[in-house]
Enzyme design. Sequence first.
Site, PDB file in Angstrom:
ATOM      1  N   GLN A  11      -5.643  24.852  48.999  1.00  0.00           N
ATOM      2  CA  GLN A  11      -5.343  23.946  50.104  1.00  0.00           C
ATOM      3  C   GLN A  11      -4.896  24.726  51.336  1.00  0.00           C
ATOM      4  O   GLN A  11      -4.057  25.631  51.247  1.00  0.00           O
ATOM      5  CB  GLN A  11      -4.251  22.950  49.709  1.00  0.00           C
ATOM      6  CG  GLN A  11      -4.028  21.872  50.768  1.00  0.00           C
ATOM      7  CD  GLN A  11      -2.952  20.873  50.387  1.00  0.00           C
ATOM      8  OE1 GLN A  11      -1.766  21.172  50.515  1.00  0.00           O
ATOM      9  NE2 GLN A  11      -3.360  19.699  49.923  1.00  0.00           N
TER      10      GLN A  11
ATOM     11  N   CYS B 293       1.552  16.695  54.762  1.00  0.00           N
ATOM     12  CA  CYS B 293       2.883  17.277  54.584  1.00  0.00           C
ATOM     13  C   CYS B 293       3.879  16.655  55.574  1.00  0.00           C
ATOM     14  O   CYS B 293       3.655  16.667  56.785  1.00  0.00           O
ATOM     15  CB  CYS B 293       2.836  18.789  54.777  1.00  0.00           C
ATOM     16  SG  CYS B 293       4.463  19.580  54.599  1.00  0.00           S
TER      17      CYS B 293
ATOM     18  N   ASN C 225      -2.660   8.330  45.509  1.00  0.00           N
ATOM     19  CA  ASN C 225      -1.492   9.174  45.274  1.00  0.00           C
ATOM     20  C   ASN C 225      -0.240   8.450  45.739  1.00  0.00           C
ATOM     21  O   ASN C 225      -0.253   7.762  46.751  1.00  0.00           O
ATOM     22  CB  ASN C 225      -1.659  10.500  46.026  1.00  0.00           C
ATOM     23  CG  ASN C 225      -0.438  11.401  45.959  1.00  0.00           C
ATOM     24  OD1 ASN C 225       0.084  11.821  46.984  1.00  0.00           O
ATOM     25  ND2 ASN C 225       0.058  11.691  44.775  1.00  0.00           N
ATOM     26  N   GLY C 226       0.833   8.610  44.970  1.00  0.00           N
ATOM     27  CA  GLY C 226       2.125   8.088  45.386  1.00  0.00           C
ATOM     28  C   GLY C 226       2.766   7.140  44.396  1.00  0.00           C
ATOM     29  O   GLY C 226       2.189   6.130  44.012  1.00  0.00           O
TER      30      GLY C 226
ATOM     31  N   MET D   1       2.963  20.646  45.432  1.00  0.00           N
ATOM     32  CA  MET D   1       4.331  20.381  45.888  1.00  0.00           C
ATOM     33  C   MET D   1       4.973  21.705  46.242  1.00  0.00           C
ATOM     34  O   MET D   1       5.267  22.525  45.359  1.00  0.00           O
ATOM     35  CB  MET D   1       5.142  19.660  44.808  1.00  0.00           C
ATOM     36  CG  MET D   1       4.702  18.230  44.542  1.00  0.00           C
ATOM     37  SD  MET D   1       5.723  17.410  43.297  1.00  0.00           S
ATOM     38  CE  MET D   1       7.318  17.400  44.134  1.00  0.00           C
ATOM     39  N   GLU D   2       5.168  21.927  47.535  1.00  0.00           N
ATOM     40  CA  GLU D   2       5.685  23.213  47.997  1.00  0.00           C
ATOM     41  C   GLU D   2       7.047  23.509  47.376  1.00  0.00           C
ATOM     42  O   GLU D   2       7.950  22.673  47.372  1.00  0.00           O
ATOM     43  CB  GLU D   2       5.805  23.214  49.519  1.00  0.00           C
ATOM     44  CG  GLU D   2       6.196  24.571  50.083  1.00  0.00           C
ATOM     45  CD  GLU D   2       6.397  24.551  51.579  1.00  0.00           C
ATOM     46  OE1 GLU D   2       6.438  25.645  52.169  1.00  0.00           O
ATOM     47  OE2 GLU D   2       6.523  23.459  52.157  1.00  0.00           O
TER      48      GLU D   2
ATOM     49  N   GLY E 197       2.237  13.972  41.244  1.00  0.00           N
ATOM     50  CA  GLY E 197       3.079  15.152  41.433  1.00  0.00           C
ATOM     51  C   GLY E 197       4.395  15.014  40.714  1.00  0.00           C
ATOM     52  O   GLY E 197       4.566  15.492  39.597  1.00  0.00           O
ATOM     53  N   ARG E 198       5.348  14.321  41.360  1.00  0.00           N
ATOM     54  CA  ARG E 198       6.698  14.219  40.798  1.00  0.00           C
ATOM     55  C   ARG E 198       6.712  13.560  39.425  1.00  0.00           C
ATOM     56  O   ARG E 198       7.528  13.917  38.568  1.00  0.00           O
ATOM     57  CB  ARG E 198       7.597  13.453  41.766  1.00  0.00           C
ATOM     58  CG  ARG E 198       7.851  14.186  43.084  1.00  0.00           C
ATOM     59  CD  ARG E 198       8.666  13.345  44.046  1.00  0.00           C
ATOM     60  NE  ARG E 198       7.979  12.101  44.382  1.00  0.00           N
ATOM     61  CZ  ARG E 198       8.576  10.995  44.805  1.00  0.00           C
ATOM     62  NH1 ARG E 198       9.903  10.966  44.918  1.00  0.00           N
ATOM     63  NH2 ARG E 198       7.879   9.918  45.104  1.00  0.00           N
TER      64      ARG E 198
ATOM     65  N   LYS F 128      -6.441  15.670  52.224  1.00  0.00           N
ATOM     66  CA  LYS F 128      -5.369  14.772  51.787  1.00  0.00           C
ATOM     67  C   LYS F 128      -4.627  14.281  53.029  1.00  0.00           C
ATOM     68  O   LYS F 128      -4.293  15.077  53.909  1.00  0.00           O
ATOM     69  CB  LYS F 128      -4.397  15.472  50.841  1.00  0.00           C
ATOM     70  CG  LYS F 128      -3.337  14.517  50.289  1.00  0.00           C
ATOM     71  CD  LYS F 128      -2.363  15.204  49.355  1.00  0.00           C
ATOM     72  CE  LYS F 128      -1.360  14.176  48.818  1.00  0.00           C
ATOM     73  NZ  LYS F 128      -0.293  14.812  48.005  1.00  0.00           N
TER      74      LYS F 128
END
Length: 318
Positions: A70, A100, A201-202, A10-11, A225-226, A141
């Site tokens: 990545q 992204c 993912n998600g 996660m940028e 991620g989150r 991804k």
Amino acid sequence: MTGQIILAPMEGVLDPLMRDILTRVGGIDQCVAEFIRVTNTRLPESVFLRHAPELASGGQTSAGVPVTVQLLGCCPSMLALNAERAAELGAPAIDLNFGCPSKTVNRHRGGAIMLETPDEIYEIVKAVRAAVPAAIPVTAKMRLGYRNKSLALENARAIAEAGAEGLTVHARTKVEGYKPPAHWGWIARIREAVKIPVTANGEVWSREDYWRCRVESGCEDVMIGRGLIAQPNLAIEIKGRQQGNVSTGSNWCVAQEALRHYFEQLETVRPAYVQGRIKQWLHMMKPQHPEAAVLFDQVKRLQDISVLKEVLFAAPAT
């Protein structure tokens, strides 16, 4: 019924310090570093080490969790050249970013915009796979598409047929962004279309979400991620269920300890980032931790780092 839990890139959020802290909490099997933007040059070692300093330590976090490098871009030859460089520096795996959603990134032909051109995706993956030693996995991804899902299966096949060893699918299009729901059923369709391992993912925020995702997608491995930022002990909770343990639920003590550790690390190596990063993490914890909402309200207007530290370390654990 086991499966790997992978910490998503996660940028601007999941930086090396955050990866270190979350993998110390436990339960995470792999990490993917924030993407390295590739344009028209072979990047110097310093760029790779800035994004993935774990390369200097065997490609692992201090907890021994491997960190994939990545890359993001649109030029097959340049991506191949930089993938080769990452491999030379000790990257345990190379991942290619076709997901992204950033407008700036997409405008410069990187990330999800590439999902409009499956042929280009094929050429990128093929070039990178040819440039990297066979022992180092090359993965990708992707999202389900840019504007819609019409090319989802074609993009997945392009990635697999070009030689990738694995594929992670964020179950939304670029246009859908991060708006619920995640379409896990589409990942199941992709799994049927390719012969390489697929990671889901998600929209995984809890143990219940994790298991629903696995059932609907059919995937053993899940990237989060989150959800791991909001609840740092989520991976441990998931692994506990895999081992038959009863859930302890959202654990504020673990989150609080992680926040304090993050503060101490930032204070030492990146003091200018302390205010923003601590407040950012507290804000992202709010949906899972009522205590984080209270603490965020206490610190959100503070400008003095010493006062912020006093409040953060004085708050009682519950």
